[in-house]
Write a protein that holds these residues in place. Structure first.
Motif, PDB file in Angstrom:
ATOM      1  N   GLY A 106      71.431 -48.158  64.759  1.00 60.95           N
ATOM      2  CA  GLY A 106      71.950 -49.426  65.300  1.00 60.95           C
ATOM      3  C   GLY A 106      73.457 -49.479  65.104  1.00 60.95           C
ATOM      4  N   PHE A 107      74.020 -50.685  65.164  1.00 62.02           N
ATOM      5  CA  PHE A 107      75.475 -50.830  65.015  1.00 62.02           C
ATOM      6  C   PHE A 107      75.944 -50.213  63.692  1.00 62.02           C
ATOM      7  N   ALA A 108      75.192 -50.459  62.612  1.00 65.51           N
ATOM      8  CA  ALA A 108      75.626 -50.021  61.281  1.00 65.51           C
ATOM      9  C   ALA A 108      75.502 -48.501  61.131  1.00 65.51           C
ATOM     10  N   GLY A 109      74.307 -47.966  61.396  1.00 67.74           N
ATOM     11  CA  GLY A 109      74.073 -46.538  61.192  1.00 67.74           C
ATOM     12  C   GLY A 109      74.904 -45.686  62.141  1.00 67.74           C
ATOM     13  N   ILE A 114      68.600 -40.465  61.655  1.00 65.61           N
ATOM     14  CA  ILE A 114      67.180 -40.588  62.016  1.00 65.61           C
ATOM     15  C   ILE A 114      66.921 -41.972  62.607  1.00 65.61           C
ATOM     16  N   ASP A 115      66.284 -42.004  63.763  1.00 65.88           N
ATOM     17  CA  ASP A 115      65.853 -43.287  64.324  1.00 65.88           C
ATOM     18  C   ASP A 115      64.486 -43.099  64.970  1.00 65.88           C
ATOM     19  N   ARG A 116      63.686 -44.181  64.946  1.00 70.77           N
ATOM     20  CA  ARG A 116      62.349 -44.078  65.552  1.00 70.77           C
ATOM     21  C   ARG A 116      62.435 -44.159  67.076  1.00 70.77           C
ATOM     22  N   HIS A 117      63.601 -44.547  67.584  1.00 70.70           N
ATOM     23  CA  HIS A 117      63.827 -44.527  69.038  1.00 70.70           C
ATOM     24  C   HIS A 117      64.894 -43.489  69.354  1.00 70.70           C
ATOM     25  N   ASN A 118      64.881 -42.969  70.576  1.00 71.62           N
ATOM     26  CA  ASN A 118      65.946 -42.016  70.914  1.00 71.62           C
ATOM     27  C   ASN A 118      67.125 -42.753  71.539  1.00 71.62           C
ATOM     28  N   PHE A 173      71.311 -52.605  72.239  1.00 71.72           N
ATOM     29  CA  PHE A 173      72.368 -53.619  72.217  1.00 71.72           C
ATOM     30  C   PHE A 173      71.675 -54.992  72.248  1.00 71.72           C
ATOM     31  N   GLN A 174      71.281 -55.439  71.062  1.00 72.49           N
ATOM     32  CA  GLN A 174      70.463 -56.666  70.960  1.00 72.49           C
ATOM     33  C   GLN A 174      71.106 -57.911  71.567  1.00 72.49           C
ATOM     34  N   PRO A 175      72.444 -58.104  71.440  1.00 71.07           N
ATOM     35  CA  PRO A 175      73.013 -59.346  71.972  1.00 71.07           C
ATOM     36  C   PRO A 175      72.712 -59.593  73.464  1.00 71.07           C
ATOM     37  N   GLU A 234      60.127 -41.657  62.618  1.00 72.47           N
ATOM     38  CA  GLU A 234      60.020 -42.958  61.945  1.00 72.47           C
ATOM     39  C   GLU A 234      59.924 -42.740  60.437  1.00 72.47           C
ATOM     40  N   VAL A 235      60.854 -43.298  59.721  1.00 75.09           N
ATOM     41  CA  VAL A 235      60.837 -43.134  58.262  1.00 75.09           C
ATOM     42  C   VAL A 235      59.741 -44.020  57.681  1.00 75.09           C
ATOM     43  N   ALA A 236      58.854 -43.400  56.914  1.00 75.66           N
ATOM     44  CA  ALA A 236      57.742 -44.146  56.321  1.00 75.66           C
ATOM     45  C   ALA A 236      58.049 -44.485  54.869  1.00 75.66           C
ATOM     46  N   ALA A 250      70.103 -48.150  57.023  1.00 67.71           N
ATOM     47  CA  ALA A 250      70.645 -49.088  58.030  1.00 67.71           C
ATOM     48  C   ALA A 250      69.557 -49.382  59.052  1.00 67.71           C
ATOM     49  N   ALA A 251      68.407 -49.842  58.543  1.00 66.61           N
ATOM     50  CA  ALA A 251      67.218 -49.957  59.392  1.00 66.61           C
ATOM     51  C   ALA A 251      67.077 -51.321  60.075  1.00 66.61           C
ATOM     52  N   GLY A 252      68.047 -52.231  59.910  1.00 68.89           N
ATOM     53  CA  GLY A 252      68.041 -53.481  60.669  1.00 68.89           C
ATOM     54  C   GLY A 252      67.007 -54.497  60.219  1.00 68.89           C
ATOM     55  N   LEU A 280      62.245 -61.215  69.930  1.00 68.22           N
ATOM     56  CA  LEU A 280      63.262 -60.603  70.803  1.00 68.22           C
ATOM     57  C   LEU A 280      64.151 -59.673  69.978  1.00 68.22           C
ATOM     58  N   TYR A 281      63.532 -58.736  69.255  1.00 64.94           N
ATOM     59  CA  TYR A 281      64.327 -57.907  68.352  1.00 64.94           C
ATOM     60  C   TYR A 281      64.344 -56.433  68.728  1.00 64.94           C
ATOM     61  N   SER A 282      63.627 -56.081  69.801  1.00 57.02           N
ATOM     62  CA  SER A 282      63.668 -54.676  70.231  1.00 57.02           C
ATOM     63  C   SER A 282      63.624 -54.638  71.746  1.00 57.02           C
ATOM     64  N   GLY A 299      74.498 -53.358  57.222  1.00 56.88           N
ATOM     65  CA  GLY A 299      74.065 -54.150  58.372  1.00 56.88           C
ATOM     66  C   GLY A 299      73.007 -55.173  58.011  1.00 56.88           C
ATOM     67  N   ASP A 300      72.101 -55.405  58.971  1.00 57.82           N
ATOM     68  CA  ASP A 300      71.094 -56.455  58.840  1.00 57.82           C
ATOM     69  C   ASP A 300      70.146 -56.266  57.670  1.00 57.82           C
ATOM     70  N   CYS A 301      69.982 -55.035  57.199  1.00 55.27           N
ATOM     71  CA  CYS A 301      68.989 -54.866  56.129  1.00 55.27           C
ATOM     72  C   CYS A 301      69.616 -54.972  54.739  1.00 55.27           C
ATOM     73  N   GLN A 354      73.840 -62.040  59.722  1.00 53.72           N
ATOM     74  CA  GLN A 354      73.325 -60.852  60.397  1.00 53.72           C
ATOM     75  C   GLN A 354      73.951 -60.796  61.790  1.00 53.72           C
ATOM     76  N   LEU A 355      75.094 -60.127  61.874  1.00 51.97           N
ATOM     77  CA  LEU A 355      75.842 -60.035  63.130  1.00 51.97           C
ATOM     78  C   LEU A 355      76.176 -58.581  63.422  1.00 51.97           C
ATOM     79  N   GLY A 356      76.317 -58.291  64.722  1.00 50.90           N
ATOM     80  CA  GLY A 356      76.690 -56.943  65.135  1.00 50.90           C
ATOM     81  C   GLY A 356      78.027 -56.539  64.533  1.00 50.90           C
ATOM     82  N   SER A 357      78.967 -57.494  64.464  1.00 51.97           N
ATOM     83  CA  SER A 357      80.303 -57.158  63.950  1.00 51.97           C
ATOM     84  C   SER A 357      80.243 -56.802  62.458  1.00 51.97           C
TER      85      SER A 357
HETATM   86  C1  LIG Z   1      68.404 -61.386  70.415  1.00 47.94           C
HETATM   87  C2  LIG Z   1      69.596 -61.096  69.536  1.00 47.94           C
HETATM   88  C3  LIG Z   1      70.863 -61.529  69.917  1.00 47.94           C
HETATM   89  C4  LIG Z   1      71.976 -61.245  69.111  1.00 47.94           C
HETATM   90  N1  LIG Z   1      73.221 -61.666  69.508  1.00 47.94           N
HETATM   91  C5  LIG Z   1      74.305 -61.333  68.761  1.00 47.94           C
HETATM   92  C6  LIG Z   1      75.624 -61.675  69.191  1.00 47.94           C
HETATM   93  O1  LIG Z   1      75.817 -62.311  70.236  1.00 47.94           O
HETATM   94  N2  LIG Z   1      76.668 -61.282  68.400  1.00 47.94           N
HETATM   95  C7  LIG Z   1      76.488 -60.571  67.247  1.00 47.94           C
HETATM   96  O2  LIG Z   1      77.482 -60.225  66.582  1.00 47.94           O
HETATM   97  N3  LIG Z   1      75.265 -60.253  66.824  1.00 47.94           N
HETATM   98  C8  LIG Z   1      74.176 -60.599  67.539  1.00 47.94           C
HETATM   99  N4  LIG Z   1      72.924 -60.251  67.120  1.00 47.94           N
HETATM  100  C9  LIG Z   1      72.770 -59.550  65.820  1.00 47.94           C
HETATM  101  C10 LIG Z   1      73.058 -58.064  65.935  1.00 47.94           C
HETATM  102  O3  LIG Z   1      72.439 -57.508  67.058  1.00 47.94           O
HETATM  103  C11 LIG Z   1      72.556 -57.408  64.653  1.00 47.94           C
HETATM  104  O4  LIG Z   1      73.224 -58.003  63.571  1.00 47.94           O
HETATM  105  C12 LIG Z   1      72.830 -55.903  64.656  1.00 47.94           C
HETATM  106  O5  LIG Z   1      72.114 -55.271  65.684  1.00 47.94           O
HETATM  107  C13 LIG Z   1      72.443 -55.298  63.312  1.00 47.94           C
HETATM  108  O6  LIG Z   1      72.741 -53.937  63.346  1.00 47.94           O
HETATM  109  P1  LIG Z   1      71.980 -52.936  62.381  1.00 47.94           P
HETATM  110  O7  LIG Z   1      72.537 -51.579  62.675  1.00 47.94           O
HETATM  111  O8  LIG Z   1      72.006 -53.437  61.003  1.00 47.94           O
HETATM  112  O9  LIG Z   1      70.454 -53.009  62.846  1.00 47.94           O
HETATM  113  P2  LIG Z   1      69.805 -52.684  64.258  1.00 47.94           P
HETATM  114  O10 LIG Z   1      70.767 -52.828  65.360  1.00 47.94           O
HETATM  115  O11 LIG Z   1      68.553 -53.489  64.292  1.00 47.94           O
HETATM  116  O12 LIG Z   1      69.432 -51.128  64.129  1.00 47.94           O
HETATM  117  C14 LIG Z   1      68.454 -50.679  63.231  1.00 47.94           C
HETATM  118  C15 LIG Z   1      67.947 -49.339  63.720  1.00 47.94           C
HETATM  119  O13 LIG Z   1      67.069 -48.805  62.749  1.00 47.94           O
HETATM  120  C16 LIG Z   1      65.963 -48.212  63.376  1.00 47.94           C
HETATM  121  N5  LIG Z   1      64.855 -48.208  62.422  1.00 47.94           N
HETATM  122  C17 LIG Z   1      64.308 -49.279  61.796  1.00 47.94           C
HETATM  123  N6  LIG Z   1      63.316 -48.888  60.980  1.00 47.94           N
HETATM  124  C18 LIG Z   1      63.231 -47.541  61.100  1.00 47.94           C
HETATM  125  C19 LIG Z   1      62.387 -46.564  60.515  1.00 47.94           C
HETATM  126  N7  LIG Z   1      61.432 -46.892  59.635  1.00 47.94           N
HETATM  127  N8  LIG Z   1      62.557 -45.274  60.864  1.00 47.94           N
HETATM  128  C20 LIG Z   1      63.517 -44.918  61.757  1.00 47.94           C
HETATM  129  N9  LIG Z   1      64.338 -45.815  62.347  1.00 47.94           N
HETATM  130  C21 LIG Z   1      64.207 -47.106  62.016  1.00 47.94           C
HETATM  131  C22 LIG Z   1      65.735 -49.092  64.596  1.00 47.94           C
HETATM  132  O14 LIG Z   1      65.026 -48.388  65.604  1.00 47.94           O
HETATM  133  C23 LIG Z   1      67.164 -49.443  65.013  1.00 47.94           C
HETATM  134  O15 LIG Z   1      67.666 -48.519  65.944  1.00 47.94           O
HETATM  135  C24 LIG Z   1      71.799 -60.522  67.897  1.00 47.94           C
HETATM  136  C25 LIG Z   1      70.519 -60.099  67.529  1.00 47.94           C
HETATM  137  C26 LIG Z   1      69.431 -60.369  68.330  1.00 47.94           C
HETATM  138  C27 LIG Z   1      68.073 -59.890  67.910  1.00 47.94           C
END
Ligand SMILES: Cc1cc2nc3c(=O)[nH]c(=O)nc-3n(C[C@H](O)[C@H](O)[C@H](O)COP(=O)(O)OP(=O)(O)OC[C@H]3O[C@@H](n4cnc5c(N)ncnc54)[C@H](O)[C@@H]3O)c2cc1C
Length: 448
Positions: free
Chosen positions: A16-19, A38-42, A46-48, A83-85, A110-112, A130-132, A304-306, A319-322
């Motif tokens: 995601g954004f963090a990893g 490593i990610d469970r998706h290829n 872009f959640q926003p 997928e990391v278990a 950085a699993a979100g 609405l998270y994936s 990031g989010d986790c 919990q923001l993308g930035s």
């Molecule tokens: C609907 C929505 C709207 C949003 N709008 C905004 C916005 O307008 N502005 C803003 O700043 N933020 C927004 N956010 C928040 C922002 O998207 C998140 O804060 C950001 O995506 C977090 O990044 P991350 O890398 O921590 O996690 P994620 O982006 O969630 O990435 C985590 C990654 O880890 C992978 N993963 C998880 N578990 C495993 C596992 N066991 N094995 C392998 N891979 C795994 C996932 O597949 C994913 O690719 C929004 C979020 C949502 C859901």
């Protein structure tokens, strides 16, 4: 890349954004590190912009991007689709569902996030989060299926087929409500000649007293005014207490018939954050030190989010993308500093502000650390510009821009694909007795 014995291995879970931010920053380090991402998706998501996929404004290609393509010219990043278990922070290793092991000199978690249903009976089984990418595609199919089914059989409106209930009025819920109201007023009105579109209702149910709680009072009032103008019904200071396949129950006992409940009410850390044996706090997020490492586990970072990352006032950053992107880049710099024997630095979040889209020509933005407030068309244009700039490739930026222009001037939506039959199939005539909420509620009543 040719690894030497001095080359350190960084293992990152989550693209995601963090990893991904962390991996791309490390890619610039020359030969000092090699990265396994490593990610469970290829794809990177872009959640926003998910709400725009769910309301048929954008297509899958605009909100998800191949991780291999993003990283193909970075010779020291190796992508693994798995997928990391299980995470073992002592040895900085992970075990995957595919039964493989990976070990690094550094481990970055950085699993979100995932949806938090707060144990509300039926919420898990009967709502659309609405998270994936899959969540957004399923929701799009459900919304389109409701219009199609009601077009064929208008009596279904009596069963709430055109009622959409959004739980939670944070940015996700508010943007979704605005996008759905827009869709109903434009495409649906134009394309479903026989459908009683005026019967469609969008409800937002929010436990607190305002929409967009993180924003200013002025933004709360503006968002309420715009959404109400567009026909959205606000149920503030009200909570959803049960979710059934055909209706939701509110705290005051009232019922809204619906076949589409959209969950935007809460987040918690991804499951592996909780099973790794790392210290966790609010929302099951991993507690991190100011430099983003985890106390007691040398070489382990959470981002990031986790992660619970403290801001300057000591409170956890949102919990923001930035936040996720900046924490990813910062962790990479600290890893490199560590390798060079230099001190790690405490994370400093550069707060550029917050923004939310509410509808056509309507958005709110609070810019910079001093939160300079903007709303209306200026904030709308700013929202589009910022999100366009954040998209990964030039091709995607151009495609997304064209989709937005098309939608804005011609009021024609992008792909209206009803492609998820699991979400589109609705049991209109079932009595709902086999649903989990009914069973849980019956059990709770019997126990009294
Ligand atoms: C609907 C929505 C709207 C949003 N709008 C905004 C916005 O307008 N502005 C803003 O700043 N933020 C927004 N956010 C928040 C922002 O998207 C998140 O804060 C950001 O995506 C977090 O990044 P991350 O890398 O921590 O996690 P994620 O982006 O969630 O990435 C985590 C990654 O880890 C992978 N993963 C998880 N578990 C495993 C596992 N066991 N094995 C392998 N891979 C795994 C996932 O597949 C994913 O690719 C929004 C979020 C949502 C859901």
């Amino acid at each position: 890349m040719t690894a030497t014995p001095e080359t350190k291995h960084v293992l990152i879970v989550g693209g995601g954004f963090a990893g991904l931010g962390c991996a791309l920053e490390l890619a610039r380090s020359g030969g000092r590190v090699r990265v396994t991402l490593i990610d469970r998706h290829n794809y990177h998501q872009f959640q926003p912009l998910f709400y725009q996929l769910a309301t048929s404004q954008l297509s899958v290609n605009d909100v998800s991007f191949s991780l291999r393509r993003i990283c193909c010219d970075k010779k020291n990043i190796d992508i693994k689709l798995a997928e990391v278990a299980k995470v073992d922070p002592q040895t900085r290793s992970v075990h995957t569902k595919e039964d493989e092991n990976y070990q690094g000199d550094y481990l970055v978690v950085a699993a979100g996030s995932q949806a938090n249903f707060f144990r509300i009976p039926g919420a898990d089984a009967n709502t659309f989060p609405l998270y994936s990418l899959t969540d957004a595609e399923r929701l799009r199919s459900r919304i389109l299926a409701l219009f199609e089914d009601t077009d064929r059989d208008p009596k279904l409106a009596e069963q709430g087929s055109l009622n959409f209930v959004i739980v939670g009025a944070g940015p996700t819920g508010t943007e979704m409500a605005g996008g759905l109201a827009d869709m109903i007023h434009t495409t649906v009105s134009a394309e479903y000649a026989d459908l009683a579109v005026t019967a469609a209702r969008v409800y937002i149910v929010e436990r607190g007293g305002t929409l967009l709680a993180p924003f200013s009072q002025r933004a709360h009032e503006y968002a309420s005014k715009v959404l109400q103008r567009d026909g959205v019904q606000l149920r503030l200071n009200s909570s959803v207490t049960e979710v059934h396949p055909g209706h939701v129950v509110l705290g005051d006992g009232s019922i809204i018939k619906t076949r589409c409940v959209i969950w935007g009410a809460g987040l918690m850390a991804a499951p592996i954050a909780n099973t790794a044996g790392l210290p966790t706090g609010r929302g099951g997020r991993i507690q991190v030190e100011p430099d983003l490492t985890v106390a007691g586990f040398p070489g382990v970072y959470a981002l990031g989010d986790c992660a619970n990352i403290a801001g300057p006032d000591g409170k956890a950053l949102p919990q923001l993308g930035s936040v996720a992107l900046q924490s990813g880049k910062w962790a990479a710099k600290n890893i490199l500093a560590d390798i060079e024997g230099k001190p790690r630095r405490a994370f400093h979040y550069l707060d550029k502000g917050i923004m939310a889209m509410i509808g056509r020509n309507a958005a709110v933005a609070e810019v910079g650390e001093n939160r300079h407030e903007l709303n209306g068309a200026v904030a709308y244009a700013m929202w589009l510009g910022v999100h366009l700039a954040l998209l990964t490739t030039l091709q995607v930026k151009v495609e997304t821009f064209v989709e937005w222009i098309w939608d804005y001037f011609l009021q024609e939506r992008g792909p209206q694909l009803l492609d998820r039959s699991d979400a589109a199939r609705i049991d209109w005539y079932g009595d709902g007795t086999d649903d989990k909420a009914t069973a849980a509620i019956a059990a709770a009543t019997a126990a009294k």
